[in-house]
Design an enzyme around this catalytic site. Structure first.
Site, mmCIF file in Angstrom:
data_model
loop_
_atom_site.group_PDB
_atom_site.id
_atom_site.type_symbol
_atom_site.label_atom_id
_atom_site.label_comp_id
_atom_site.label_asym_id
_atom_site.label_seq_id
_atom_site.Cartn_x
_atom_site.Cartn_y
_atom_site.Cartn_z
ATOM 1 N N HIS A 62 -15.465 28.517 -57.332
ATOM 2 C CA HIS A 62 -14.277 27.942 -57.979
ATOM 3 C C HIS A 62 -14.265 28.270 -59.459
ATOM 4 C CE1 HIS A 62 -14.327 25.687 -54.291
ATOM 5 N NE2 HIS A 62 -15.456 25.088 -54.611
ATOM 6 N N HIS A 92 -18.093 24.697 -67.625
ATOM 7 C CA HIS A 92 -17.431 25.745 -66.840
ATOM 8 C C HIS A 92 -16.064 26.019 -67.459
ATOM 9 C CE1 HIS A 92 -15.954 21.929 -65.225
ATOM 10 N NE2 HIS A 92 -14.816 22.607 -65.085
ATOM 11 N N HIS A 94 -11.762 27.427 -66.823
ATOM 12 C CA HIS A 94 -10.585 27.697 -65.981
ATOM 13 C C HIS A 94 -9.775 28.747 -66.736
ATOM 14 C CE1 HIS A 94 -11.257 23.913 -63.635
ATOM 15 N NE2 HIS A 94 -11.801 23.541 -64.781
ATOM 16 N N GLU A 104 -5.635 24.104 -68.063
ATOM 17 C CA GLU A 104 -5.242 23.019 -67.133
ATOM 18 C C GLU A 104 -4.355 22.018 -67.874
ATOM 19 O OE1 GLU A 104 -9.025 21.870 -64.967
ATOM 20 O OE2 GLU A 104 -7.845 22.962 -63.496
ATOM 21 N N HIS A 117 -14.615 23.224 -70.042
ATOM 22 C CA HIS A 117 -14.928 21.822 -69.751
ATOM 23 C C HIS A 117 -16.428 21.574 -69.847
ATOM 24 C CE1 HIS A 117 -10.975 21.435 -67.285
ATOM 25 N NE2 HIS A 117 -10.780 21.244 -68.582
ATOM 26 N N THR A 197 -10.450 17.670 -62.136
ATOM 27 C CA THR A 197 -9.245 18.467 -61.874
ATOM 28 C C THR A 197 -9.406 19.336 -60.617
ATOM 29 O OG1 THR A 197 -9.991 20.363 -63.171
ATOM 30 C CG2 THR A 197 -8.757 18.626 -64.348
ATOM 31 N N THR A 198 -10.553 19.153 -59.941
ATOM 32 C CA THR A 198 -10.754 19.827 -58.652
ATOM 33 C C THR A 198 -11.227 18.785 -57.648
ATOM 34 O OG1 THR A 198 -13.139 20.185 -58.847
ATOM 35 C CG2 THR A 198 -11.709 21.823 -59.915
HETATM 36 C C1 AL8 Z 1 -16.036 21.824 -58.210
HETATM 37 N N1 AL8 Z 1 -15.818 21.177 -59.478
HETATM 38 C C2 AL8 Z 1 -16.240 19.789 -59.609
HETATM 39 C C3 AL8 Z 1 -17.730 19.699 -59.288
HETATM 40 N N2 AL8 Z 1 -18.304 18.396 -59.650
HETATM 41 C C4 AL8 Z 1 -18.941 17.576 -58.699
HETATM 42 C C5 AL8 Z 1 -20.063 18.070 -58.077
HETATM 43 C C6 AL8 Z 1 -20.727 17.234 -57.155
HETATM 44 C C7 AL8 Z 1 -20.277 15.972 -56.850
HETATM 45 C C8 AL8 Z 1 -19.131 15.506 -57.460
HETATM 46 O O1 AL8 Z 1 -18.666 14.281 -57.197
HETATM 47 C C9 AL8 Z 1 -19.518 13.442 -56.440
HETATM 48 C C10 AL8 Z 1 -18.458 16.307 -58.397
HETATM 49 S S1 AL8 Z 1 -18.307 18.057 -61.246
HETATM 50 O O2 AL8 Z 1 -18.363 16.636 -61.393
HETATM 51 O O3 AL8 Z 1 -19.371 18.760 -61.870
HETATM 52 C C11 AL8 Z 1 -16.815 18.595 -61.776
HETATM 53 S S2 AL8 Z 1 -16.156 18.320 -63.332
HETATM 54 C C12 AL8 Z 1 -14.684 19.092 -62.981
HETATM 55 S S3 AL8 Z 1 -13.447 19.185 -64.141
HETATM 56 N N3 AL8 Z 1 -12.626 20.524 -63.886
HETATM 57 O O4 AL8 Z 1 -12.573 18.054 -63.964
HETATM 58 O O5 AL8 Z 1 -14.119 19.225 -65.429
HETATM 59 C C13 AL8 Z 1 -14.735 19.581 -61.707
HETATM 60 C C14 AL8 Z 1 -15.928 19.316 -61.018
HETATM 61 ZN ZN ZN Z 2 -12.929 21.962 -65.178
#
Ligand code: AL8
Ligand code: ZN
Length: 259
Positions: A62, A92, A94, A104, A117, A197-198
């Site tokens: 992603h 990471h 976007h 975003e 982010h 946001t994902t």
């Molecule tokens: C694939 N992307 C997400 C991955 N994550 C994740 C992984 C494991 C468990 C979980 O929930 C239990 C969340 S994350 O918390 O590191 C984040 S932060 C984020 S963003 N774009 O809003 O900054 C997207 C994601």
């Molecule tokens: Zn992000």
């Protein structure tokens, strides 16, 4: 399987089928309107990254993610809207396609070329990242806009490493990188309560968006697009680009501005 992604069949418009919180009341990203209420009680955001420990850089299918050692408080953010220090876990990006914007969050309807982010979690209140990631005050993400112009003097360390993580599922050592070198000159910010946001789209994020973008070159952004959504074993080779969700309804939320 129908794992989520950014294509027509598995993208943001259909995420609600497997993740109904996508239609929730504090979803991200959002558009930041021209006029935001200034909150003088908001102190400065402080990023204490001097002893941060990056571990590796990976392609999770992603985005490209730089992971940090979050087993102690060696790199935290505090201040601003936060009541506790939050530990740095990963950062990471976007981004868009060639010549297209890919941030975003938007500002008065305008997108930026990319958005960085920096993901942190509240290790004071929660025992694990996964537990924090589902709590309303569990995560704090610092968002930094990238606009195109001159080369960014430190981004090459990341774009060079991206060559090593071309395929989904790849990971390579990435030690000694301090994300402080990716910060703009001033840390004025907007803040609001939102979500990942994902997927899983958990409504657990205190967003802290820096007003000042950093500048990277089109050439450097082009190297982001050499990364693939797909794994080495897949016959389809899908270029990783346009991995962004568009702004979601504000639903009455207040956005505050630091100085
Ligand atoms: C694939 N992307 C997400 C991955 N994550 C994740 C992984 C494991 C468990 C979980 O929930 C239990 C969340 S994350 O918390 O590191 C984040 S932060 C984020 S963003 N774009 O809003 O900054 C997207 C994601
Ligand atoms: Zn992000």
């Amino acid at each position: 399987g129908n794992h989520w992604g950014y294509s027509k069949e598995n993208g943001p418009d259909v995420w609600h089928k497997n993740y109904p919180v996508a239609l929730g009341s504090r979803q991200s990203p959002i558009d930041i309107p021209r006029q935001v209420s200034h909150d003088p009680s908001l102190g400065p955001i402080v990023l204490d990254y001097d002893h941060c420990t990056s571990i590796n850089i990976s392609n999770n299918g992603h985005s490209v993610v730089v992971n940090f050692d979050d087993t102690d408080d060696r790199s935290v953010i505090h201040g601003g809207p936060l009541e506790n220090p939050y530990r740095l876990k990963q950062f990471h990006f976007h981004w868009g396609g060639k010549g297209c914007d890919g941030s975003e969050h938007t500002v008065a309807g305008n997108s930026y070329a990319s958005e960085l982010h920096l993901v942190h979690w509240n290790a004071v209140k929660y025992q694990s990242f996964d537990q924090a990631a589902t709590a309303p005050d569990g995560l704090a993400v610092v968002g930094i806009f990238l606009e195109t112009g001159d080369d960014h003097r430190w981004l090459h360390t990341i774009t060079d490493a991206m060559y090593m993580v071309k395929y989904k599922g790849s990971v390579t050592d990435f030690k000694g990188f301090n994300p402080k070198c990716l910060l703009p000159s001033n840390l004025h910010f907007w803040t609001y309560l939102g979500s990942l946001t994902t997927p899983p789209l958990h409504e657990s994020v205190t967003w802290i968006l820096l007003k000042e973008p950093i500048v990277v070159s089109e050439k450097q952004l082009g190297k982001f697009r050499l990364v693939l959504f797909t794994g080495e074993e897949e016959d389809q080779r899908l270029r990783m680009e346009n991995n962004f969700r568009t702004p979601q309804p504000l639903k009455g939320r207040r956005i505050r501005s630091s100085n």
